[in-house]
Write an enzyme that holds these catalytic residues in place. Structure first.
Site, PDB file in Angstrom:
ATOM      1  N   HIS A  25       6.594   2.995   8.488  1.00 23.13           N
ATOM      2  CA  HIS A  25       6.235   2.140   7.355  1.00 23.13           C
ATOM      3  C   HIS A  25       4.741   2.167   7.129  1.00 23.13           C
ATOM      4  O   HIS A  25       3.953   2.482   8.029  1.00 23.13           O
ATOM      5  CB  HIS A  25       6.708   0.700   7.584  1.00 23.13           C
ATOM      6  CG  HIS A  25       5.934  -0.032   8.646  1.00 23.13           C
ATOM      7  ND1 HIS A  25       4.770  -0.733   8.377  1.00 23.13           N
ATOM      8  CD2 HIS A  25       6.144  -0.165   9.978  1.00 23.13           C
ATOM      9  CE1 HIS A  25       4.315  -1.280   9.496  1.00 23.13           C
ATOM     10  NE2 HIS A  25       5.129  -0.940  10.494  1.00 23.13           N
ATOM     11  N   CYS A  26       4.338   1.847   5.894  1.00 14.83           N
ATOM     12  CA  CYS A  26       2.932   1.623   5.590  1.00 14.83           C
ATOM     13  C   CYS A  26       2.771   0.122   5.392  1.00 14.83           C
ATOM     14  O   CYS A  26       3.464  -0.666   6.011  1.00 14.83           O
ATOM     15  CB  CYS A  26       2.494   2.425   4.368  1.00 14.83           C
ATOM     16  SG  CYS A  26       3.413   2.003   2.872  1.00 14.83           S
ATOM     17  N   ALA A  27       1.870  -0.300   4.522  1.00 17.61           N
ATOM     18  CA  ALA A  27       1.624  -1.729   4.352  1.00 17.61           C
ATOM     19  C   ALA A  27       2.778  -2.440   3.666  1.00 17.61           C
ATOM     20  O   ALA A  27       3.013  -3.624   3.893  1.00 17.61           O
ATOM     21  CB  ALA A  27       0.339  -1.956   3.563  1.00 17.61           C
ATOM     22  N   ARG A  29       5.962  -0.427   2.450  1.00 13.46           N
ATOM     23  CA  ARG A  29       7.165   0.380   2.234  1.00 13.46           C
ATOM     24  C   ARG A  29       7.736   0.961   3.518  1.00 13.46           C
ATOM     25  O   ARG A  29       7.006   1.423   4.388  1.00 13.46           O
ATOM     26  CB  ARG A  29       6.844   1.541   1.279  1.00 13.46           C
ATOM     27  CG  ARG A  29       6.167   1.103  -0.002  1.00 13.46           C
ATOM     28  CD  ARG A  29       5.772   2.286  -0.858  1.00 13.46           C
ATOM     29  NE  ARG A  29       4.955   1.849  -1.984  1.00 13.46           N
ATOM     30  CZ  ARG A  29       4.553   2.644  -2.964  1.00 13.46           C
ATOM     31  NH1 ARG A  29       4.896   3.918  -2.952  1.00 13.46           N
ATOM     32  NH2 ARG A  29       3.818   2.173  -3.947  1.00 13.46           N
ATOM     33  N   CYS A 361       0.045   3.056  -0.789  1.00 13.53           N
ATOM     34  CA  CYS A 361       0.692   4.286  -0.334  1.00 13.53           C
ATOM     35  C   CYS A 361       1.490   4.897  -1.455  1.00 13.53           C
ATOM     36  O   CYS A 361       1.737   4.277  -2.482  1.00 13.53           O
ATOM     37  CB  CYS A 361       1.594   3.967   0.861  1.00 13.53           C
ATOM     38  SG  CYS A 361       2.713   2.617   0.541  1.00 13.53           S
TER      39      CYS A 361
END
Length: 362
Positions: A25-27, A29, A361
């Protein structure tokens, strides 16, 4: 919010556990690498609780949950699929796919996204310290600690906490980058510690130092300077460390591997760092940061307008991830660069857009 149920539904609607290669995951998603994207039931997935949107980009199926929620859902997905242990290997394989530019962008994204919370914490604590120490913020000519001297110790403590992530930034980047490059992240952290060891001349004191300490290596004079607040040197050193370690694992007998590989990996990498890699890339990083600051300061609002105009198209391509290294360098050297202008302009660029997800992202 039932995280367990949400995760199980996500797994089901993307084709089941066997269809998932990796999950991260990113921030905001959940990013899934799948074997067959045709098995995804996009309509059902979009109706899952807390899901804000779904789409396919950069050979990843991305499910938008939003900040905070995505951490919990990803952890549960990894738990239910048992992918946690294989995540690093899957990511390493993914970096070999796609064109070179996009691979480089993805590598930077995967390195810097995990350390963003530490940078955010440090930045917010700096802001809190500024509120306590700024003259004239509430009362003309006086700061909060002037009005309440008993709070001086608290301000000093907060300032220490704020400075720590930037002072030991190479440790954070070393851990994250070495893991991304397929090496032992703890060796990466150790290498970062070496680069900011107290016995070295602090990088922030370099400009005012009367003499620069050196080591004598068989007649060769090597400067003993730290790398506090640097980015490019640590990225290169982490890549070198990971590749040396992987090659040593292949040629070292198993009975000796646990002893000699860490020793030689650190020793060889450290020597290369202080001899060649560090000095060259420190200068490159400083020139890049100061050059961008100079350009922005020289063109003023015109420079900001041009950057803001281009930021949205840059985000669509995913190239905005490359700004992470530059922005971190600007923030870490705030005393000389004045801080970063990138994030404020990017925020203004995205303010008019009612989007379900931050452009952190793609």
């Amino acid at each position: 919010m039932e995280t367990t149920k949400i995760a199980s539904q996500v797994i089901q609607y993307v084709g089941g556990q066997d269809n998932i290669v990796s999950a991260m995951h990113c921030a905001t998603r959940l990013r899934l690498k799948l074997k067959n994207y045709d098995l995804v039931d996009e309509e059902a997935l979009s109706d899952v609780d807390q899901v804000k949107g779904v789409f396919l980009a950069n050979d990843q199926y991305q499910v938008i949950f939003g900040s905070g929620t995505v951490n919990l859902v990803t952890a549960e997905v990894l738990k239910q699929t048992g992918l946690g242990a294989n995540e690093a290997k899957a990511e390493e394989g993914d970096t070999k796919k796609g064109n070179p530019v996009m691979r480089a962008v993805k590598v930077l994204s995967d390195i810097f996204v995990p350390i963003i919370p530490a940078i955010v914490a440090g930045g917010l604590l700096m802001g809190l310290n500024n509120v306590l120490t700024a003259q004239g913020l509430f009362v003309e000519g006086k700061s909060v600690i002037d009005l309440f001297p008993a709070m001086a110790g608290i301000a000093t403590f907060i300032n220490m906490c704020a400075a720590a992530p930037f002072t030991f930034l190479p440790v954070l980047i070393g851990f994250s980058a070495t893991k991304k490059f397929g090496g032992n992240p703890y060796l990466g952290a150790a290498m970062g510690m070496i680069m900011v060891h107290p016995n070295l001349l602090n990088a922030y004191s370099l400009a005012s130092a009367e003499t620069i300490p050196t080591w004598n290596w068989f007649g060769l004079s090597v400067e003993a300077i730290g790398y506090q607040g640097t980015v490019l040197p640590v990225l290169a050193v982490s890549w070198i460390l990971a590749n040396i370690e992987k090659r040593l694992h292949k040629v070292t007998p198993s009975w000796l591997d646990n002893l000699s590989t860490p020793l030689l990996s650190i020793l060889i990498t450290a020597a290369l760092t202080f001899l060649f890699v560090g000095p060259l890339l420190r200068e490159a990083g400083d020139l890049l940061a100061f050059g961008l600051s100079w350009l922005y300061s020289t063109l003023g609002f015109l420079g900001g307008a041009i950057f803001g105009l281009l930021y949205a198209p840059i985000t669509i391509t995913g190239m905005h991830h490359s700004f992470s290294a530059i922005e971190t360098q600007l923030i870490a050297a705030a005393e000389t660069t004045g801080g970063s202008f990138i994030f404020p302009i990017a925020s203004m660029n995205n303010a008019p857009k009612a989007r379900p997800c931050s452009p952190c992202c793609s």
